[in-house]
Scaffold this motif. Structure first.
Motif, short mmCIF file in Angstrom:
data_model
loop_
_atom_site.label_atom_id
_atom_site.label_comp_id
_atom_site.label_asym_id
_atom_site.label_seq_id
_atom_site.Cartn_x
_atom_site.Cartn_y
_atom_site.Cartn_z
N THR A 387 0.83 -1.21 0.00
CA THR A 387 0.00 0.00 0.00
C THR A 387 0.86 1.26 0.00
N ARG A 388 1.93 1.26 0.82
CA ARG A 388 2.80 2.44 0.88
C ARG A 388 3.50 2.67 -0.45
N LEU A 389 3.98 1.61 -1.07
CA LEU A 389 4.69 1.75 -2.33
C LEU A 389 3.76 2.24 -3.45
N LEU A 390 2.59 1.65 -3.53
CA LEU A 390 1.67 2.06 -4.60
C LEU A 390 1.15 3.48 -4.35
N ALA A 391 1.10 3.91 -3.09
CA ALA A 391 0.73 5.30 -2.82
C ALA A 391 1.78 6.25 -3.39
N HIS A 392 3.05 5.88 -3.28
CA HIS A 392 4.10 6.69 -3.92
C HIS A 392 3.90 6.74 -5.43
N ALA A 393 3.63 5.59 -6.02
CA ALA A 393 3.45 5.56 -7.48
C ALA A 393 2.25 6.40 -7.89
N ASP A 394 1.17 6.30 -7.13
CA ASP A 394 -0.05 7.04 -7.50
C ASP A 394 0.10 8.55 -7.35
N ALA A 395 1.13 8.99 -6.62
CA ALA A 395 1.37 10.44 -6.49
C ALA A 395 1.96 11.03 -7.77
N ILE A 396 2.44 10.17 -8.65
CA ILE A 396 3.07 10.64 -9.90
C ILE A 396 1.97 11.02 -10.89
N GLN A 397 2.02 12.23 -11.40
CA GLN A 397 0.96 12.71 -12.29
C GLN A 397 1.13 12.23 -13.73
N ASP A 398 2.36 12.05 -14.17
CA ASP A 398 2.56 11.58 -15.54
C ASP A 398 2.13 10.12 -15.63
N PRO A 399 1.16 9.78 -16.49
CA PRO A 399 0.62 8.41 -16.50
C PRO A 399 1.64 7.36 -16.90
N VAL A 401 5.04 7.46 -16.54
CA VAL A 401 5.99 7.25 -15.45
C VAL A 401 5.32 6.53 -14.30
N ARG A 402 4.07 6.90 -13.99
CA ARG A 402 3.35 6.23 -12.90
C ARG A 402 3.21 4.74 -13.17
N HIS A 403 2.86 4.40 -14.41
CA HIS A 403 2.71 2.99 -14.77
C HIS A 403 4.02 2.22 -14.54
N HIS A 404 5.14 2.80 -14.95
CA HIS A 404 6.41 2.09 -14.80
C HIS A 404 6.83 1.96 -13.33
N TYR A 405 6.48 2.94 -12.51
CA TYR A 405 6.78 2.82 -11.08
C TYR A 405 5.95 1.70 -10.46
N GLU A 411 7.27 -5.84 -9.33
CA GLU A 411 8.35 -6.79 -9.58
C GLU A 411 9.20 -7.00 -8.34
N ARG A 412 9.50 -5.91 -7.62
CA ARG A 412 10.31 -6.03 -6.41
C ARG A 412 9.56 -6.77 -5.30
N LEU A 413 8.27 -6.52 -5.20
CA LEU A 413 7.48 -7.23 -4.20
C LEU A 413 7.45 -8.72 -4.49
N ASP A 414 7.27 -9.07 -5.75
CA ASP A 414 7.28 -10.48 -6.11
C ASP A 414 8.61 -11.13 -5.77
N ALA A 415 9.70 -10.46 -6.07
CA ALA A 415 11.02 -11.02 -5.78
C ALA A 415 11.27 -11.11 -4.27
N LEU A 416 10.82 -10.09 -3.53
CA LEU A 416 11.06 -10.08 -2.09
C LEU A 416 10.33 -11.21 -1.39
N PHE A 417 9.09 -11.41 -1.76
CA PHE A 417 8.29 -12.42 -1.07
C PHE A 417 8.29 -13.77 -1.77
N ALA A 418 8.99 -13.85 -2.94
CA ALA A 418 9.10 -15.11 -3.68
C ALA A 418 7.74 -15.77 -3.80
N ARG A 419 6.79 -14.99 -4.24
CA ARG A 419 5.41 -15.49 -4.29
C ARG A 419 5.28 -16.48 -5.45
N ALA A 420 4.81 -17.66 -5.14
CA ALA A 420 4.60 -18.68 -6.17
C ALA A 420 3.17 -18.58 -6.68
#
Length: 628
Positions: A387-399, A401-405, A411-420
């Motif tokens: 939630t905190r990370l996506l809140a940062h991304a949603d603060a970006i006004q350029d659509p 750049v926001r999408h890539h954030y 991607e980082r969340l998936d790698a961190l939690f190794a979600r299968a």
């Protein structure tokens, strides 16, 4: 203001280009021309030529080319109008005043600059006097050389409450108060603001003294004291050392932001000239804009302690809404307990350069901060991180750049939690009427709902359709006052045509600094630039038939027509800025709904569709208004 081509030609003719360039570049005579190693790129064999007769310079290595005004904007980092004003002062020419009010304001500011310059000179005299010995000893202990002291204009404010007031008694007391040199409280006699302090002038981009910073000598609070905001000085729009760092950044292709002016000075002592500092505040939107005009990715280098890292995160969150393709921040972290002065003393410029080499991109800094902010052992804590990370991304006004954030964080969340992810069977795209999937009620697709097409998906990348941009720029050329009102919104637009993007950038850079600029004056400023022909073409065109793209005729009703055109232009800008973002969100919401088919996704998709349709109706209404 009307800067006619004839006036600008006269200005150029009065400036000896070789003399101007020779002040900062070593030049040698070569027949009827001069040669030098190019100041715009590194070279050992001179390929940079200066022709005084023709009034231009040219580099055969990198292609740099221009006249005296271009030299001041490209090498000194000045705006067009600041360059014109400085050259006009040397040439003994008066710059036409934009209007009586602006002329009066400019005259008042010039008078206040006389005050701050006189104060700076007097402070230097005090430091050089016998009474300045303790302050000079302090500077020597800090490792600040005589050359650096002179370059930055260090001075001394004595402990007296009236010494400066007496020294500058040729100026009215009210002017000294307005310039921030005296403090006036109620009925008390005004007294010196700076007392018992080492004085450091604060200069604007043209190198003119506009304010001061004072460091206490001995015990006392505050340790550092800056001038208050004045007609000359707005701390949120000023960066310390901008006058020296801007031209230096053109050689290094970087700009470094440190916490305070003593950090800047310590780096300068070590030979690092491309550093600036805010003045006692967190970085503002205006300061970020100044940095991005110098380089696309400034490096913020704050102390490694808790306060320094908080300052870094404040800058990161302040920058997020302003990000656009290619423009971001990087973060270099100093070792805990060290500031730039400590580091360069211990390891020299090489040690500091090594810290800069390890600078993190903004996305990495946000990720590292949030991962370290709280435990991540339970599902709830992991969800909170997301939630905190996506809140940062949603603060970006350029659509885009926001999408890539958002993608980077996922991607980082998936790698961190190794979600299968479990294997899924074939998915039925649409459920028949009355059927359920997953145990909950699902909406049937809206008959109008289709997978997002190429046009919708590419809105953030391709920019706004060319005819709409042509109408926008044509309107702004006719009504330049709208540029200042909508600077932030206009800078967010994605424009597919590079020529139009360059023209709008030039208009923003030059018109915002000029109060009262009209269409003729703006064209005069653009005339020496390569964007001028495009500007005149768009000014003549009226393919979209808006009220603000038509030429106004003098006579009865002209004022009302002008007000209507300005009002329509304001609304048009709002639609152009908002609709691409809404459509990008609609494409994302449509894709999410097609994947989940839940109530919440359908509601979001329908809400965004309605907003897009409303904006389309508003755009059509603007065209209808112009035909009445």
């Amino acid at each position: 203001m009307t800067l006619t081509p004839q006036w600008l030609d006269e200005l150029r003719s009065r400036i000896t280009l070789s003399t101007l360039i020779g002040r900062t570049v070593k030049i040698t005579r070569a027949g009827r021309e001069y040669k030098a190693c190019c100041p715009f790129h590194n070279e050992k064999t001179p390929s940079f030529t200066i022709n005084d007769e023709k009034g231009f310079y040219h580099c055969f290595g990198c292609g740099a080319h221009g006249d005296a005004i271009r030299w001041m904007t490209d090498q000194r980092g000045l705006s067009f109008m600041d360059a014109v004003k400085e050259l006009a002062g040397e040439a003994g020419m008066d710059v036409p005043a934009p209007d009586p009010r602006a002329a009066k304001k400019a005259e008042a500011q010039a008078s206040l600059r006389d005050v701050t310059q006189a104060a700076a000179e007097w402070f230097v005299q005090q430091l050089d006097s016998a009474n300045g010995a303790p302050a000079r000893d302090y500077l020597a202990k800090r490792g600040i050389s005589e050359a650096t002291r002179r370059a930055f204009g260090f001075g001394l404010a004595p402990g007296s409450r009236t010494a400066l007031k007496e020294a500058l008694k040729k100026f009215p007391t009210a002017m000294l108060v307005e310039a921030g040199m005296l403090i006036s409280v109620d009925d008390k006699e005004p007294y010196d603001r700076f007392r018992g302090r080492l004085m450091i002038p604060i200069r604007d981009a043209r190198g003119r003294v506009i304010a001061f910073g004072g460091r206490i000598l001995g015990d006392g609070e505050p340790k550092y004291l800056n001038s208050p905001d004045t007609p000359l000085f707005d701390k949120g729009r000023t960066l310390f050392n901008i006058d020296k760092a801007s031209p230096a950044s053109r050689q290094t292709n970087r700009i470094i932001v440190v916490e305070g002016y003593m950090d800047v000075i310590a780096l300068a002592e070590a030979g690092i000239a491309d550093a600036v500092a805010p003045l006692g505040t967190a970085l503002t939107e205006n300061q970020l804009g100044m940095l991005w005009r110098m380089v696309p990715v400034p490096v913020l280098c704050f102390d490694g302690d808790a306060a320094g890292q908080k300052a870094a995160m404040r800058a990161a969150t302040r920058a997020l809404p302003l990000l656009r393709p290619g423009f971001s921040l990087a973060f270099a972290t100093l070792p805990a307990g060290q500031d730039p002065d400590d580091l360069v003393r211990a390891k020299g410029a090489e040690g500091f350069a090594a810290i800069l080499e390890e600078a993190q991109p903004l996305v990495e800094r946000l990720w590292a901060h949030e991962v370290a902010a709280a435990p991540l052992t339970t599902p709830e804590e992991r969800a909170a991180l997301k939630t905190r990370l996506l809140a940062h991304a949603d603060a970006i006004q350029d659509p885009d750049v926001r999408h890539h954030y958002r993608e980077a964080f996922r991607e980082r969340l998936d790698a961190l939690f190794a979600r299968a992810r479990p294997e899924r069977g074939p998915r039925v795209p649409w459920a028949p009427s009355g059927h359920q999937r997953g145990g909950g009620r699902r909406f049937l697709p809206d008959p109008r709902l289709q997978p997002p097409g190429a046009e919708t998906r590419s809105i953030g990348e391709a920019g706004i359709a060319a005819p709409y941009i042509a109408a926008l720029i044509g309107g702004l050329l006719r009504y330049p006052e709208a540029l200042a009102r909508h600077e932030e919104e206009l800078s967010r637009l994605t424009i597919g045509n590079p020529a139009d993007a360059e023209l709008l950038a030039a208009m923003l850079d030059n018109a915002i600094a000029q109060e009262g600029l009209d269409c003729e004056g703006l064209l005069a400023i653009l005339e020496p630039m390569k964007v001028y022909n495009r500007a005149t073409t768009l000014l003549r065109a009226d393919g979209m038939h808006f009220s603000f793209t038509r030429r106004l005729e003098d006579g009865e009703g002209a004022d009302a027509a002008r007000e209507t055109a300005l009002r329509d232009l304001d609304e048009y800008i709002g639609v152009l800025v908002t609709q691409p973002e809404i459509r990008a969100r609609l494409a994302e919401a449509t894709a999410d709904y097609m994947r989940t088919m839940d109530d919440e996704g359908h509601a979001r998709q329908q809400k965004l569709r309605a907003m897009d349709e409303d904006l389309t109706r508003r755009l059509a209404a603007l065209t209808e208004n112009s035909q009445r």
